[in-house]
Design a protein around this motif. Structure first.
Motif, short mmCIF file in Angstrom:
data_model
loop_
_atom_site.label_atom_id
_atom_site.label_comp_id
_atom_site.label_asym_id
_atom_site.label_seq_id
_atom_site.Cartn_x
_atom_site.Cartn_y
_atom_site.Cartn_z
N LEU A 103 0.85 -1.19 0.00
CA LEU A 103 0.00 0.00 0.00
C LEU A 103 0.88 1.24 0.00
N GLY A 104 0.58 2.16 -0.90
CA GLY A 104 1.23 3.47 -0.89
C GLY A 104 0.25 4.51 -0.39
N ILE A 105 0.71 5.36 0.52
CA ILE A 105 -0.12 6.43 1.10
C ILE A 105 0.60 7.74 0.87
N SER A 106 -0.12 8.73 0.33
CA SER A 106 0.49 10.04 0.13
C SER A 106 -0.53 11.14 0.39
N VAL A 107 -0.01 12.27 0.85
CA VAL A 107 -0.83 13.47 1.07
C VAL A 107 -0.07 14.63 0.44
N GLN A 108 -0.77 15.40 -0.36
CA GLN A 108 -0.17 16.54 -1.06
C GLN A 108 -1.08 17.75 -0.88
N MET A 109 -0.48 18.91 -0.67
CA MET A 109 -1.26 20.13 -0.55
C MET A 109 -0.86 21.10 -1.65
N GLU A 110 -1.87 21.74 -2.24
CA GLU A 110 -1.65 22.76 -3.26
C GLU A 110 -2.41 24.02 -2.89
N GLU A 111 -1.85 25.16 -3.26
CA GLU A 111 -2.57 26.42 -3.11
C GLU A 111 -3.21 26.78 -4.44
N ALA A 112 -4.50 27.13 -4.40
CA ALA A 112 -5.21 27.54 -5.61
C ALA A 112 -4.77 28.94 -6.02
N ASP A 113 -4.72 29.17 -7.30
CA ASP A 113 -4.41 30.48 -7.85
C ASP A 113 -5.59 31.40 -7.54
N GLU A 114 -5.37 32.40 -6.72
CA GLU A 114 -6.48 33.25 -6.26
C GLU A 114 -7.13 34.06 -7.38
N THR A 115 -6.41 34.36 -8.44
CA THR A 115 -7.00 35.14 -9.54
C THR A 115 -7.82 34.27 -10.49
N LEU A 116 -7.64 32.96 -10.41
CA LEU A 116 -8.38 32.05 -11.28
C LEU A 116 -9.26 31.09 -10.49
N ASN A 117 -9.69 31.50 -9.33
CA ASN A 117 -10.49 30.67 -8.45
C ASN A 117 -11.85 31.33 -8.27
N PHE A 118 -12.85 30.82 -8.96
CA PHE A 118 -14.20 31.40 -8.94
C PHE A 118 -15.11 30.46 -8.17
N LYS A 119 -15.90 30.99 -7.23
CA LYS A 119 -16.74 30.11 -6.41
C LYS A 119 -17.84 30.90 -5.71
N THR A 120 -18.87 30.18 -5.35
CA THR A 120 -19.93 30.72 -4.50
C THR A 120 -20.61 29.54 -3.82
N SER A 121 -21.21 29.77 -2.69
CA SER A 121 -22.01 28.74 -2.02
C SER A 121 -22.89 29.41 -0.97
N ASN A 122 -23.89 28.66 -0.54
CA ASN A 122 -24.76 29.12 0.54
C ASN A 122 -24.68 28.17 1.73
N TYR A 123 -23.60 27.41 1.84
CA TYR A 123 -23.46 26.43 2.92
C TYR A 123 -23.51 27.06 4.30
N ARG A 124 -22.90 28.22 4.48
CA ARG A 124 -22.92 28.85 5.81
C ARG A 124 -24.34 29.17 6.26
#
Length: 137
Positions: free
Chosen positions: A102-123
């Motif tokens: 079994l191979g286990i890996s965790v990787q973190m990336e930062e999203a490009d803030e100028t190309l990150n479009f989103k909305t939600s009403n979860y809160r």
């Protein structure tokens, strides 16, 4: 954000409780919600049916966790959250790791803030349900 993808080889489905793995990953990463907001969490399990791992032996398996976060957290905070998540995944999968390749890996990336479009009403819905944002489900 954060958005979390947990990719896993399909040969793990008989031995791993995938919904519990997803919850383990999200709970470990979000922690108390101070750094990464609970209301922003989107955790997905991605079953991978077609893969080639090392020598192609059918017992070989993998779990890869991708943590995508918005910019603005310190390197120390990101490292601590990534390390905490990796430790939780390793602990959860310890019985599997002891019994098969079994191979286990965790990787973190930062999203490009100028190309990150989103909305939600979860809160809004968390408030309606009486769930504080800093509480892990």
């Amino acid at each position: 954000m954060p958005h979390i993808w947990v990719e896993y080889s399909s040969n793990l489905e008989a031995s791993v409780d995938i919904p519990a793995l997803l919850k383990t990953v999200q709970d470990a990463f979000i922690d108390d919600g101070t750094i990464f907001p609970f209301a922003g969490a989107r955790t997905r399990g991605v079953r991978v049916a077609n893969y080639l791992i090392v020598d192609g032996h059918p017992d070989n398996a993998f779990v890869h966790v991708l943590l995508r976060v918005a910019k603005g957290r310190s390197e120390a905070d990101r490292k601590e959250a990534g390390s905490r998540t990796f430790a939780a995944v390793k602990a959860f999968l310890a019985p599997v790791l002891a019994s098969r390749p079994l191979g286990i890996s965790v990787q973190m990336e930062e999203a490009d803030e100028t190309l990150n479009f989103k909305t939600s009403n979860y809160r809004d819905y968390l408030k309606q349900r009486g769930i504080p944002e800093k509480v892990v489900a």
